[in-house]
Design an enzyme around this catalytic site. Structure first.
Site, PDB file in Angstrom:
ATOM      1  N   ARG A 277      26.100  -0.482   7.702  1.00 47.98           N
ATOM      2  CA  ARG A 277      27.303  -1.061   7.242  1.00 47.98           C
ATOM      3  C   ARG A 277      28.540  -0.092   7.557  1.00 47.98           C
ATOM      4  O   ARG A 277      29.457  -0.562   7.527  1.00 47.98           O
ATOM      5  CB  ARG A 277      27.095  -1.173   5.561  1.00 47.98           C
ATOM      6  CG  ARG A 277      26.980  -0.101   4.962  1.00 47.98           C
ATOM      7  CD  ARG A 277      26.264  -0.055   3.713  1.00 47.98           C
ATOM      8  NE  ARG A 277      24.809  -0.765   3.723  1.00 47.98           N
ATOM      9  CZ  ARG A 277      24.231  -1.064   2.715  1.00 47.98           C
ATOM     10  NH1 ARG A 277      24.800  -0.949   1.430  1.00 47.98           N
ATOM     11  NH2 ARG A 277      22.988  -1.287   2.584  1.00 47.98           N
TER      12      ARG A 277
ATOM     13  N   LYS B 247      13.520   7.696   7.021  1.00 46.53           N
ATOM     14  CA  LYS B 247      12.435   6.576   6.723  1.00 46.53           C
ATOM     15  C   LYS B 247      11.072   7.388   6.683  1.00 46.53           C
ATOM     16  O   LYS B 247      10.707   8.095   7.572  1.00 46.53           O
ATOM     17  CB  LYS B 247      12.662   5.396   7.852  1.00 46.53           C
ATOM     18  CG  LYS B 247      13.764   4.739   7.950  1.00 46.53           C
ATOM     19  CD  LYS B 247      13.824   3.702   8.784  1.00 46.53           C
ATOM     20  CE  LYS B 247      15.123   2.914   8.789  1.00 46.53           C
ATOM     21  NZ  LYS B 247      15.263   1.928   7.535  1.00 46.53           N
TER      22      LYS B 247
HETATM   23  N1  BES Z   1      17.950  -1.056   9.758  1.00 45.96           N
HETATM   24  C1  BES Z   1      17.649  -0.844   8.473  1.00 45.96           C
HETATM   25  C2  BES Z   1      17.422  -2.354   7.880  1.00 45.96           C
HETATM   26  C3  BES Z   1      16.331  -2.931   8.391  1.00 45.96           C
HETATM   27  C4  BES Z   1      15.056  -3.042   7.576  1.00 45.96           C
HETATM   28  C5  BES Z   1      16.213  -3.807   9.433  1.00 45.96           C
HETATM   29  C6  BES Z   1      13.840  -3.590   8.104  1.00 45.96           C
HETATM   30  C7  BES Z   1      14.677  -4.421   9.996  1.00 45.96           C
HETATM   31  C8  BES Z   1      13.839  -4.258   9.162  1.00 45.96           C
HETATM   32  C9  BES Z   1      18.911  -0.442   7.662  1.00 45.96           C
HETATM   33  O1  BES Z   1      19.811   0.635   8.139  1.00 45.96           O
HETATM   34  C10 BES Z   1      18.564   0.262   6.469  1.00 45.96           C
HETATM   35  O2  BES Z   1      17.690   1.319   6.537  1.00 45.96           O
HETATM   36  N2  BES Z   1      18.972  -0.167   5.200  1.00 45.96           N
HETATM   37  C11 BES Z   1      18.370   0.283   3.921  1.00 45.96           C
HETATM   38  C12 BES Z   1      19.702   0.402   3.060  1.00 45.96           C
HETATM   39  C13 BES Z   1      19.305   1.087   1.882  1.00 45.96           C
HETATM   40  C14 BES Z   1      19.149   2.694   2.282  1.00 45.96           C
HETATM   41  C15 BES Z   1      20.352   0.711   0.851  1.00 45.96           C
HETATM   42  C16 BES Z   1      17.416  -0.495   3.398  1.00 45.96           C
HETATM   43  O3  BES Z   1      17.510  -1.688   3.497  1.00 45.96           O
HETATM   44  O4  BES Z   1      16.448  -0.127   2.866  1.00 45.96           O
HETATM   45 MN    MN Z   2      19.060   2.320   8.328  1.00 51.85          MN
END
Ligand code: BES
Ligand code: MN
Ligand code: ZN
Length: 493
Positions: free
Chosen positions: A346, A272
């Site tokens: 997921r 990230k």
């Molecule tokens: N934990 C994150 C989602 C999240 C984002 C929670 C902001 C709380 C606040 C999750 O694991 C994630 O990183 N999801 C990605 C998925 C993508 C790579 C398909 C996302 O939502 O960007």
């Molecule tokens: Mn994630």
């Protein structure tokens, strides 16, 4: 330590407290006895201020003013409860929380609280504990608050009954379960990792007489939870699978709750960006809600069998980390091609949902901080949910309404399932950018094996920047109270 609540029939003006909160109905203030008495004691200043600030006593509207030494309390807070005669549990819980939070912010030790007539005392007890919550564990010296709200003088007419006390007490203990969950969310990720989350779960099990089973890393692999194992393989903190259960002698149903327990989500190799990464300590908000739920179920002890299942891991980049392009099997037997290691939630949920389905519950419900797309869709106050049928969706709507938590139904759009087709495995785990919250839900659905299922994406609501209603700043435990209502309503069916 729970708040000490003292029931007192004294007049609000004479209450022995340093902060006085009075619930106010919409309409003419002069016709409401506690308010008009208070106004007289304050030489008319209360009505004058209320007029100037356009205080209309809408639900949760507040007006704070100094008493200038005219009564014992230094500060008075008017809290609106709206226009209906009977104040419902949702409003009661919220205004009690607002009063307790304001008292704490005003450095009060004793809060005098004047509720509306015939208050829902369980909701009142819940609200007071929820509002008094703060996370100050790591503050020292000047940063440490010097005072703490410790006592509430509840101003109620007449003689309290034993059942009143019991309702207040149950409410407070539910509030404490919620606050425990909030603490877990707020704990920094160097202190709260999968093994310490499992230790916390053991504590909850002991305290509330629940059964618990914890699988450590080798056992996770032996059990066949290859996806949970894969997500955890890049971290020095090994993953855990946690199964709590409450099995009453007489049972009118069986429910399984699943929580995403990423104690930290760096994104892994698909790392990230730096801004906001620290907030990913809250990526176990779903697990915290499930853990707190099990504590609350242990308090209420309803005639429903309840299972709390948590998949916990830390998602880190490392030489041993899982990579884009990897293919793994899963507890369900299906194979999954990894596209983006930041879509780890997921994967963890997939295995835990398969495990949940094998318990053959009437319904599986999960809570997960799953997608940024959900935050874009509904913001920071409302969570999205998905349900496999309309009747089930109605049950969630009812539970959420009664809990005072905000949820909005999202569609499981069949036409998007083709995005999850992989050339090398049964499934890939992400789709295209648009509708990312929905394709995440569709991926999860592959693992619930025909059991009626509700998925709650709490990415926006698990952690907030601003206190509002029953929610403090930071970890909220959103979904916990809705799940508790869902359990209780199942007992009544
Ligand atoms: N934990 C994150 C989602 C999240 C984002 C929670 C902001 C709380 C606040 C999750 O694991 C994630 O990183 N999801 C990605 C998925 C993508 C790579 C398909 C996302 O939502 O960007
Ligand atoms: Mn994630
Ligand atoms: Zn995540």
């Amino acid at each position: 330590m729970p708040l000490q609540i003292q029931l007192s029939s004294s007049e609000p003006t004479g209450a022995a407290c340093d902060y006085l909160a009075v619930c106010v109905h919409a309409g003419v203030l002069d016709r409401q006895k506690p308010v008009s008495t208070l106004n007289r004691a304050l030489a008319g200043a209360l009505f004058e201020q209320a007029k100037r600030a356009d205080f209309q006593a809408k639900p949760e509207q507040t007006l704070e003013m100094s008493t200038a030494g005219r009564i014992k309390a230094k500060t008075v807070l008017l809290v609106g409860v709206g226009s209906s005669d009977k104040v419902d549990g949702v409003v009661m819980r919220a205004v009690a929380a607002i009063a307790a939070r304001a008292a704490n912010a005003g450095s009060a030790k004793v809060l005098g609280f004047c509720p509306p007539e015939r208050p829902d005392l369980r909701a009142l007890g819940e609200g007071l504990e929820l509002g008094a919550y703060r996370f100050v564990k790591y503050l020292t010296g000047d940063r440490r608050p010097k005072t703490k709200l410790g006592k509430v003088v509840l101003l109620v007419a007449g003689k309290p009954r034993v059942s009143d006390r019991r309702a207040l007490d149950i409410g407070q203990r539910i509030g404490e379960a919620v606050n425990m969950a909030r603490d877990a969310v707020n704990e920094p990720p160097n202190a709260l990792y999968p093994a310490s989350l499992a230790a916390l779960a053991r504590q909850v099990a002991r305290q509330h007489r629940l059964r618990i089973r914890v699988l450590e890393r080798p056992a996770i692999l032996r059990a066949g939870m290859k996806l949970l194992y894969a997500v955890g393989q890049g971290s020095a903190h090994e993953p855990r699978f946690i199964h709590l259960s409450y099995v009453p002698k007489r049972s009118r149903g069986k429910l399984a709750f699943v929580g995403k327990g990423l104690t930290f989500d760096s994104g892994g190799l698909s790392i990230k960006p730096a801004p906001g990464m620290g907030e990913m300590k809250a990526d176990m908000g779903g697990a915290a809600a499930v853990l707190g739920l099990m504590g609350a179920v242990g308090v209420v002890r309803p005639p429903v069998e309840v299972h709390g299942l948590i998949g916990s891991a830390e998602n880190m980049p490392d030489g041993a980390a899982y990579r884009p392009g990897d293919v793994f099997g899963s507890l369900s037997g299906k194979t999954v091609e990894i596209i983006n290691t930041d879509a780890e939630g997921r994967l963890v949920l997939a295995d835990v949902l398969s495990y949940a389905s094998r318990l053959k519950p009437d319904v599986v419900l999960d809570a997960a901080t799953l997608t940024g797309a959900m935050v874009v869709a509904l913001g920071k106050t409302c969570a999205g949910y998905y349900a496999t049928d309309d009747a089930l969706a109605q049950r969630l709507e009812t539970a959420a309404r009664e809990a005072g938590e905000s949820f909005w139904r999202m569609p499981l759009l069949e036409e998007l399932t083709e995005q999850l087709k992989s050339d090398v495995a049964d499934l890939k785990h992400t789709g295209e950018r648009y509708a990312g919250a929905i394709t995440a839900a569709l991926f999860l659905r592959e693992f619930v094996a025909k059991v009626p299922w509700i998925h709650c994406d709490i990415a926006g609501t698990a952690f907030t920047e601003k206190a509002r209603s029953i929610h403090p700043k930071g970890g909220t435990a959103h979904a916990l109270l809705t799940f508790l209502r869902f359990v209780e309503n199942t007992a009544k069916r």
